[in-house]
Scaffold this motif. Structure first.
Motif, short mmCIF file in Angstrom:
data_model
loop_
_atom_site.label_atom_id
_atom_site.label_comp_id
_atom_site.label_asym_id
_atom_site.label_seq_id
_atom_site.Cartn_x
_atom_site.Cartn_y
_atom_site.Cartn_z
N VAL A 95 -7.27 -11.81 -7.99
CA VAL A 95 -8.16 -10.87 -8.64
C VAL A 95 -7.63 -9.45 -8.54
CG1 VAL A 95 -10.50 -9.93 -8.67
CG2 VAL A 95 -10.14 -12.35 -8.16
N ASN A 96 -7.27 -9.01 -7.34
CA ASN A 96 -6.85 -7.62 -7.11
C ASN A 96 -5.33 -7.51 -7.16
OD1 ASN A 96 -9.60 -6.57 -6.32
ND2 ASN A 96 -9.33 -8.11 -4.75
N CYS A 97 -4.85 -6.38 -7.67
CA CYS A 97 -3.42 -6.15 -7.83
C CYS A 97 -2.81 -5.79 -6.47
CB CYS A 97 -3.17 -5.02 -8.83
SG CYS A 97 -1.43 -4.62 -9.07
N ALA A 105 0.10 2.50 -7.12
CA ALA A 105 0.61 2.59 -8.49
C ALA A 105 1.09 1.21 -8.90
CB ALA A 105 1.75 3.60 -8.60
N CYS A 106 1.02 0.94 -10.21
CA CYS A 106 1.44 -0.35 -10.75
C CYS A 106 2.23 -0.11 -12.03
CB CYS A 106 0.22 -1.23 -11.03
SG CYS A 106 0.59 -2.81 -11.82
N GLY A 187 11.22 4.74 -11.83
CA GLY A 187 10.24 3.99 -12.62
C GLY A 187 9.10 4.89 -13.05
N GLU A 188 8.54 4.60 -14.22
CA GLU A 188 7.53 5.48 -14.79
C GLU A 188 6.32 5.62 -13.88
OE1 GLU A 188 5.74 8.11 -17.31
OE2 GLU A 188 7.82 7.37 -17.36
N HIS A 189 5.93 4.54 -13.19
CA HIS A 189 4.72 4.58 -12.39
C HIS A 189 4.92 5.28 -11.05
CE1 HIS A 189 7.01 1.13 -11.11
NE2 HIS A 189 6.25 0.97 -10.05
N LEU A 190 6.18 5.52 -10.65
CA LEU A 190 6.45 6.20 -9.37
C LEU A 190 7.27 7.48 -9.54
CD1 LEU A 190 7.35 3.14 -7.09
CD2 LEU A 190 5.27 4.51 -7.02
N LEU A 191 7.62 7.84 -10.74
CA LEU A 191 8.50 8.97 -10.99
C LEU A 191 7.85 10.28 -10.54
CD1 LEU A 191 11.12 10.07 -12.26
CD2 LEU A 191 9.90 10.19 -14.44
N GLY A 192 8.47 10.93 -9.55
CA GLY A 192 8.01 12.23 -9.08
C GLY A 192 6.68 12.24 -8.36
N ASN A 193 6.19 11.08 -7.91
CA ASN A 193 4.90 11.03 -7.23
C ASN A 193 4.99 11.67 -5.85
OD1 ASN A 193 4.10 9.63 -9.44
ND2 ASN A 193 3.49 7.76 -8.35
N VAL A 194 3.93 12.40 -5.50
CA VAL A 194 3.83 13.05 -4.19
C VAL A 194 2.55 12.54 -3.53
CG1 VAL A 194 3.58 15.22 -2.94
CG2 VAL A 194 5.08 15.10 -4.94
#
Length: 300
Positions: A95-97, A105-106, A187-194
């Motif tokens: 059910v959960n990711c 992030a996914c 990756g787009e979902h982690l790019l530059g995340n802080v």
């Protein structure tokens, strides 16, 4: 009465008794048949009850088996809330990711087939796409990023150190910071995340409310709570040990390395600032109490 008449009477009596006995036997036999049929009916009814009961039990057990297989567990293991808590956020959870639970992030985003349970409060705040990775700029221009060998083992550049100092000083204004993680993934979902994790959830709430709608480097920030509370599970272990086989497109966090000296200086500065704020608050409270006492003395 003649001898012949007596003989006929005897025959008649004998025939009557024989017929009467036959009637008794037939009546007893019919009664036995009726009793036997009645008993058979009871037995059939009881057998029907037993058959329906056994069928209901089998269907119920079969339903439990389907439910257990649907949850992906062995029927011999414990079930209920304990089982759901054990598999929550793992690959067994249908059910959960699990990626969103571990990383916040996914790569599928809103198109993911599993549920992204976004927390309503957390110690960790996520600021997506805040850090501008130079490799991302190269990838946007050429279509691919040529990562030189040993690039991640190099000491951080002065530009990144300035960025980290600026971000840490700004985030520490809202409370005591436990950890700041900058993603090096492409990756787009982690790019530059802080990611910033506070010791107190109230400080994380202050940060979330203060950064909403603010701009950094000409771009508006989007801030949200993150379910990540243990970055050991979110980091890529291959990247920490040596070199990740998936490269910069890995779905686990590749944290940008920060020099231990710089990090210790920032943490010490945060502790000194905390002590100064406590000293100012205590001095202001003592001064206010002394002023109130002097006003009461003058009034007398």
């Amino acid at each position: 009465m003649s001898r012949y008449d007596r003989h006929d009477r005897d025959y008649r009596d004998r025939d009557r008794d024989r017929d009467r006995g036959r009637d008794y036997r037939d009546r007893d036999r019919d009664r036995d048949y009726r009793d036997r049929d009645r008993d058979r009916g009871y037995r059939d009814r009881d057998r029907g009850y037993r058959d329906r009961r056994d069928r209901d039990y089998r269907e119920r057990d079969r339903g439990y088996g389907r439910r257990d297989r649907g949850y992906g567990r062995d029927s011999r293991q414990g079930g209920g809330a304990g089982h759901l808590a054990r598999i929550h956020g793992t690959e067994e959870d249908r059910v959960n990711c699990p990626f969103y639970f571990k990383i916040g992030a996914c790569r599928h985003g809103e198109r993911c087939s599993r549920v992204h349970n976004k927390p309503v409060f957390s110690q960790t705040v996520l600021i997506p796409h805040m850090y501008q990775n130079p490799l991302a700029t190269q990838m946007a221009m050429t279509g691919r990023a040529n990562v030189p060998k040993g690039y991640h083992d190099q000491p951080p550049s002065d530009e990144f150190n300035d960025f980290f100092i600026e971000v840490f000083d700004e985030l520490s204004k809202f409370g005591e910071v436990e950890e700041v993680v900058v993603c090096e993934n492409l990756g787009e979902h982690l790019l530059g995340n802080v990611y910033v994790k506070y010791f107190d959830e109230e400080d994380a709430q202050k940060c979330l409310e203060a950064l909403k709608g603010r701009f950094y480097a000409g771009r508006q920030l989007t801030v949200e709570y993150s379910p990540v509370t243990d970055f050991r599970e979110a980091r890529c272990r291959q990247f920490q040990d040596s070199e990740c086989s998936r490269g910069s497109e890995c779905n686990f966090i590749h944290p940008k390395k920060v020099s231990s000296r710089l990090l210790n200086d920032l943490l010490d500065h945060q502790q000194h600032a905390k002590k100064r704020s406590r000293g100012r608050s205590s001095s202001s409270s003592s001064s206010s109490s002394s002023s109130s006492s002097s006003s009461e003395g003058s009034g007398k």
